[in-house]
Design a protein around this motif. Structure first.
Motif, PDB file in Angstrom:
ATOM      1  N   PRO A 371       0.825  -1.222   0.000  1.00 37.52           N
ATOM      2  CA  PRO A 371       0.000   0.000   0.000  1.00 37.52           C
ATOM      3  C   PRO A 371       0.853   1.264   0.000  1.00 37.52           C
ATOM      4  O   PRO A 371       1.981   1.274   0.492  1.00 37.52           O
ATOM      5  N   CYS A 372       0.271   2.307  -0.567  1.00 40.57           N
ATOM      6  CA  CYS A 372       0.945   3.618  -0.621  1.00 40.57           C
ATOM      7  C   CYS A 372       1.079   4.171   0.807  1.00 40.57           C
ATOM      8  O   CYS A 372       0.116   4.158   1.581  1.00 40.57           O
ATOM      9  N   ILE A 373       2.272   4.629   1.132  1.00 39.32           N
ATOM     10  CA  ILE A 373       2.493   5.170   2.481  1.00 39.32           C
ATOM     11  C   ILE A 373       2.532   6.699   2.465  1.00 39.32           C
ATOM     12  O   ILE A 373       2.925   7.322   3.450  1.00 39.32           O
ATOM     13  N   ARG A 374       2.184   7.280   1.351  1.00 38.85           N
ATOM     14  CA  ARG A 374       2.117   8.741   1.199  1.00 38.85           C
ATOM     15  C   ARG A 374       3.434   9.422   1.587  1.00 38.85           C
ATOM     16  O   ARG A 374       3.447  10.464   2.232  1.00 38.85           O
ATOM     17  N   CYS A 375       4.524   8.827   1.091  1.00 39.45           N
ATOM     18  CA  CYS A 375       5.834   9.395   1.421  1.00 39.45           C
ATOM     19  C   CYS A 375       6.159  10.608   0.562  1.00 39.45           C
ATOM     20  O   CYS A 375       7.003  11.422   0.911  1.00 39.45           O
ATOM     21  N   GLY A 376       5.519  10.715  -0.591  1.00 43.22           N
ATOM     22  CA  GLY A 376       5.714  11.869  -1.465  1.00 43.22           C
ATOM     23  C   GLY A 376       6.965  11.810  -2.333  1.00 43.22           C
ATOM     24  O   GLY A 376       7.268  12.750  -3.075  1.00 43.22           O
ATOM     25  N   GLN A 377       7.678  10.692  -2.294  1.00 42.58           N
ATOM     26  CA  GLN A 377       8.898  10.600  -3.115  1.00 42.58           C
ATOM     27  C   GLN A 377       8.585  10.682  -4.608  1.00 42.58           C
ATOM     28  O   GLN A 377       9.348  11.245  -5.383  1.00 42.58           O
ATOM     29  N   CYS A 378       7.465  10.109  -4.978  1.00 37.39           N
ATOM     30  CA  CYS A 378       7.081  10.100  -6.397  1.00 37.39           C
ATOM     31  C   CYS A 378       6.900  11.537  -6.911  1.00 37.39           C
ATOM     32  O   CYS A 378       7.318  11.868  -8.030  1.00 37.39           O
ATOM     33  N   ALA A 379       6.298  12.383  -6.103  1.00 38.18           N
ATOM     34  CA  ALA A 379       6.061  13.770  -6.524  1.00 38.18           C
ATOM     35  C   ALA A 379       7.385  14.531  -6.642  1.00 38.18           C
ATOM     36  O   ALA A 379       7.539  15.396  -7.506  1.00 38.18           O
ATOM     37  N   PRO A 388       1.869  12.057  -8.495  1.00 36.39           N
ATOM     38  CA  PRO A 388       1.653  10.664  -8.923  1.00 36.39           C
ATOM     39  C   PRO A 388       0.805   9.843  -7.967  1.00 36.39           C
ATOM     40  O   PRO A 388       0.042   8.981  -8.405  1.00 36.39           O
ATOM     41  N   GLN A 389       0.937  10.090  -6.648  1.00 39.90           N
ATOM     42  CA  GLN A 389       0.146   9.283  -5.714  1.00 39.90           C
ATOM     43  C   GLN A 389      -1.345   9.571  -5.870  1.00 39.90           C
ATOM     44  O   GLN A 389      -2.174   8.670  -5.728  1.00 39.90           O
ATOM     45  N   GLN A 390      -1.705  10.833  -6.198  1.00 38.01           N
ATOM     46  CA  GLN A 390      -3.112  11.155  -6.437  1.00 38.01           C
ATOM     47  C   GLN A 390      -3.596  10.482  -7.726  1.00 38.01           C
ATOM     48  O   GLN A 390      -4.709   9.955  -7.791  1.00 38.01           O
ATOM     49  N   VAL A 420      11.162   5.146  -7.844  1.00 36.42           N
ATOM     50  CA  VAL A 420      11.533   5.515  -6.468  1.00 36.42           C
ATOM     51  C   VAL A 420      10.511   5.036  -5.429  1.00 36.42           C
ATOM     52  O   VAL A 420      10.764   5.171  -4.228  1.00 36.42           O
ATOM     53  N   CYS A 421       9.397   4.524  -5.850  1.00 36.45           N
ATOM     54  CA  CYS A 421       8.312   4.194  -4.906  1.00 36.45           C
ATOM     55  C   CYS A 421       8.759   3.088  -3.933  1.00 36.45           C
ATOM     56  O   CYS A 421       9.034   1.957  -4.364  1.00 36.45           O
ATOM     57  N   PRO A 422       8.806   3.375  -2.654  1.00 35.76           N
ATOM     58  CA  PRO A 422       9.237   2.347  -1.697  1.00 35.76           C
ATOM     59  C   PRO A 422       8.221   1.216  -1.555  1.00 35.76           C
ATOM     60  O   PRO A 422       8.556   0.144  -1.059  1.00 35.76           O
ATOM     61  N   SER A 423       7.003   1.470  -2.008  1.00 37.00           N
ATOM     62  CA  SER A 423       5.972   0.422  -1.936  1.00 37.00           C
ATOM     63  C   SER A 423       5.920  -0.409  -3.221  1.00 37.00           C
ATOM     64  O   SER A 423       5.043  -1.265  -3.366  1.00 37.00           O
ATOM     65  N   HIS A 424       6.844  -0.125  -4.135  1.00 40.30           N
ATOM     66  CA  HIS A 424       6.954  -0.892  -5.392  1.00 40.30           C
ATOM     67  C   HIS A 424       5.637  -0.960  -6.155  1.00 40.30           C
ATOM     68  O   HIS A 424       5.292  -1.982  -6.747  1.00 40.30           O
ATOM     69  N   ILE A 425       4.892   0.125  -6.142  1.00 41.12           N
ATOM     70  CA  ILE A 425       3.608   0.141  -6.866  1.00 41.12           C
ATOM     71  C   ILE A 425       3.910   0.372  -8.355  1.00 41.12           C
ATOM     72  O   ILE A 425       4.641   1.313  -8.687  1.00 41.12           O
ATOM     73  N   PRO A 426       3.380  -0.461  -9.224  1.00 41.74           N
ATOM     74  CA  PRO A 426       3.634  -0.243 -10.668  1.00 41.74           C
ATOM     75  C   PRO A 426       2.797   0.946 -11.167  1.00 41.74           C
ATOM     76  O   PRO A 426       1.813   0.785 -11.883  1.00 41.74           O
ATOM     77  N   LEU A 427       3.208   2.138 -10.765  1.00 37.18           N
ATOM     78  CA  LEU A 427       2.379   3.338 -10.975  1.00 37.18           C
ATOM     79  C   LEU A 427       2.044   3.580 -12.443  1.00 37.18           C
ATOM     80  O   LEU A 427       0.901   3.876 -12.799  1.00 37.18           O
ATOM     81  N   VAL A 428       3.066   3.424 -13.317  1.00 38.17           N
ATOM     82  CA  VAL A 428       2.840   3.751 -14.739  1.00 38.17           C
ATOM     83  C   VAL A 428       1.773   2.847 -15.343  1.00 38.17           C
ATOM     84  O   VAL A 428       0.974   3.286 -16.169  1.00 38.17           O
TER      85      VAL A 428
HETATM   86  S1  SF4 Z   1       6.223   6.976  -3.752  1.00 42.28           S
HETATM   87 FE1  SF4 Z   1       4.806   5.297  -3.660  1.00 42.28          FE
HETATM   88  S2  SF4 Z   1       4.339   5.085  -1.480  1.00 42.28           S
HETATM   89 FE2  SF4 Z   1       5.290   7.092  -1.736  1.00 42.28          FE
HETATM   90  S3  SF4 Z   1       3.556   8.462  -2.057  1.00 42.28           S
HETATM   91 FE3  SF4 Z   1       4.226   7.852  -4.051  1.00 42.28          FE
HETATM   92  S4  SF4 Z   1       2.924   6.111  -4.524  1.00 42.28           S
HETATM   93 FE4  SF4 Z   1       2.799   6.404  -2.327  1.00 42.28          FE
END
Ligand code: SF4
Ligand code: SF4
Length: 548
Positions: A371-379, A388-390, A420-428
């Motif tokens: 799950p997304c931890i809302r770390c904000g690294q993606c942004a 990206p998390q939104q 960079v996503c620490p939760s390894h979410i395949p965002l793209v």
């Molecule tokens: S980098 Fe991954 S875990 Fe962190 S806010 Fe973005 S989507 Fe969520």
């Protein structure tokens, strides 16, 4: 004086792995026995076949025509016989099939008669664009948008800057670097042709500063031209500098507006390989039937760059790269950031295939998504300055209205966020899914709009026919009324005439009755004749007396 450069937001410094495929010159890939040419290798409407099964074709012959403005024709990449026009697997993450023309090569590689343009500078830009269009040229660095459209700025637009993109920022891919090293004149000549079509004031060839050989070669080649309006600029090696909007920002400090195009700020950007293809079309009359493909990855013993006919199966190129099949985890079309795994390795090279990357099993596998931890690294790394998390959240929730409020379509699918996503979410993958769904909904909506419009037209036609029918009836009624009125007068007239005729006949009969000279007896006739003779004698006598 050194040109001032800017930075774009975010981005990543990635390991390049470029040396892997740059040890030997570009070589020609083997001629395959069978060429498979998908009818949709570009953005826009698929091409329409112009050949039939059993027909012989020559190399460079147009075999499918563009059907709409945003479309591109397809040409045979070798000579042979058309053996099928049917659905075949094409390079796509889902492994889908699409209509293709299949040619069995005759091994002769026999060309059509090519017709180069002798003096392009004397050719009107629209005629020049048409030659480029007919050559089937699409953007070779990206999604395959038909190049002639990007060479048509429109009547009111002035192109201040034409940029040739030689940044090639994605790891492993070296086809553009090798092209710049080995064919700098084709690129510069192509740029001059593009400049003529666009009437561009200035030009820049942008190269990342890790491509020193390509830079030197191009600088030397440019010295042979008196082209002070062309500048070769080295840009920092940051991923994704090769993104059109990011490169414009780096070179000029200007931002392309959200949902806008570079031409909105007076700029046009093309890939260096597209410029070389434009040169080939104009100077040699050669359509786009081949391109350089980087065949690379740690699962190959001989990674390198090959000049490949469009339609060549991936498997043949992997063999040419001495592929260790059993050691391969997956084969990507494209690089590790923007590429996708190909499920079927007999799919053909298309115009947008820049790289085949064979990844070995020894490389770390992707971790399962958390799950997304809302770390904000993606942004922080997003070069398009998105959230990206939104985007992920709304794509996951299938809220396709809300996701567009977060500028989904400004996402260039660079993969920085997922990297960079620490939760390894395949965002793209989520963004691609959301875009595909929105396009499908849009198509559906357009279809429904068209159907509704057709229905409205139908109702309007019915209404119009009804109105016309009523009008026709009204006129008929009126005519009838008038003719009835006109018919009354005629009867009266006829009645009068009949009455007159009756009077006339009566008069004649009375006269005839008065004369009564018919049916007389001989004695009556003699008496009448005697009376008549006497009357005449008296009349003569009277006449004599009067004259004396
Ligand atoms: S980098 Fe991954 S875990 Fe962190 S806010 Fe973005 S989507 Fe969520
Ligand atoms: S993939 Fe899209 S959202 Fe993610 S970093 Fe790149 S541009 Fe931003």
């Amino acid at each position: 004086m050194r040109r001032r450069l800017w930075h774009f937001h975010g981005g990543l410094h990635l390991e390049g792995h470029k040396d892997l495929s740059m040890h030997e010159p570009v070589a020609a890939a083997p001629l395959p026995a069978r060429i498979v040419l998908p009818l949709a290798q570009h953005i826009g409407a698929p091409a329409e076949p112009e050949v039939k099964v059993g027909e012989k074709v020559r190399k460079g012959q147009r075999i499918a025509r563009a059907t709409e403005y945003v479309s591109a024709p397809i040409h045979a990449s070798t000579s042979g016989t058309v053996v099928a026009i049917e659905e075949q697997p094409v390079p796509h993450p889902s492994g889908l099939s699409a209509p293709c023309i299949v040619i069995e090569a005759d091994g002769q590689d026999e060309w059509i008669e090519r017709q180069p343009v002798a003096d392009y500078e004397n050719l009107d830009p629209s005629a020049l664009r048409n030659v480029i269009r007919e050559a089937g040229i699409v953007g070779l660095g990206g999604a395959g948008f038909p190049s002639f459209i990007k060479l048509n700025p429109g009547p009111d637009k002035v192109v201040d800057l034409l940029i040739l993109n030689g940044a090639e920022c994605e790891p492993y891919i070296t086809c553009d670097a090798m092209l710049m090293q080995e064919h700098p004149r084709r690129i510069i000549d192509g740029l001059l042709i593009m400049r003529h079509a666009l009437r561009a004031k200035r030009c820049i060839i942008a190269i990342e500063d890790n491509k020193k050989v390509a830079h030197t070669v191009l600088v030397n080649a440019l010295q042979e031209h008196e082209a002070e309006f062309i500048e070769i600029v080295q840009v920092p090696t940051v991923y994704p500098t090769g993104g059109e909007k990011q490169l414009i920002k780096v070179l000029t400090g200007k931002e392309v507006p959200s949902n806008g195009l570079p031409i909105d700020i007076g700029m046009v950007c093309h890939n260096v390989a597209t410029a070389a293809a434009v040169h080939d079309a104009i100077a040699e009359g050669t359509p786009l039937i081949e391109r350089i493909v980087t065949v690379t990855g740690e699962a190959l013993d001989r990674p390198r760059n090959l000049t490949v006919r469009i339609g060549t199966p991936f498997s043949l190129l992997l063999e040419a790269g001495q592929w260790r099949e059993t050691d391969t985890d997956e084969v990507l079309m494209g690089g590790p950031m923007m590429g996708f795994a190909v499920p079927d390795l007999d799919v053909p090279v298309v115009k947008t295939t820049n790289c085949l990357l064979a990844r070995p099993r020894s490389q770390p596998h992707r971790q399962p998504a958390m799950p997304c931890i809302r770390c904000g690294q993606c942004a922080r790394v997003c070069p398009a300055q998105l959230l990206p998390q939104q985007l992920y959240w709304y794509a996951h929730a299938r809220n396709f209205d809300r996701i567009q409020d977060y500028h989904l379509f400004d996402c260039i699918e660079c993969g920085c966020c997922a990297y960079v996503c620490p939760s390894h979410i395949p965002l793209v993958q989520y963004y691609r899914f959301a875009k595909t769904e929105i396009w499908a909904q849009e198509r559906q909506k357009q279809k429904a709009d068209r159907a509704r419009q057709r229905h409205e037209w139908h109702l309007e036609r019915l209404e119009r026919r009804k109105r016309e029918e009523e009008e026709r009836r009204r006129r008929k009624k009126e005519l009838l009324k008038k003719s009835k009125a006109a018919g009354g007068d005629a009867a009266k007239k006829a009645e009068i005439e009949a009455a007159l005729a009756r009077v006339k006949a009566k008069k004649a009969s009375r006269q005839a009755a008065r004369a009564n000279t018919e049916n007389l007896t001989d004695a009556q006739k003699q008496a009448i004749a005697a009376v008549e003779a006497r009357r005449q004698r008296l009349q003569k006598g009277g006449d004599s007396g009067d004259s004396q």
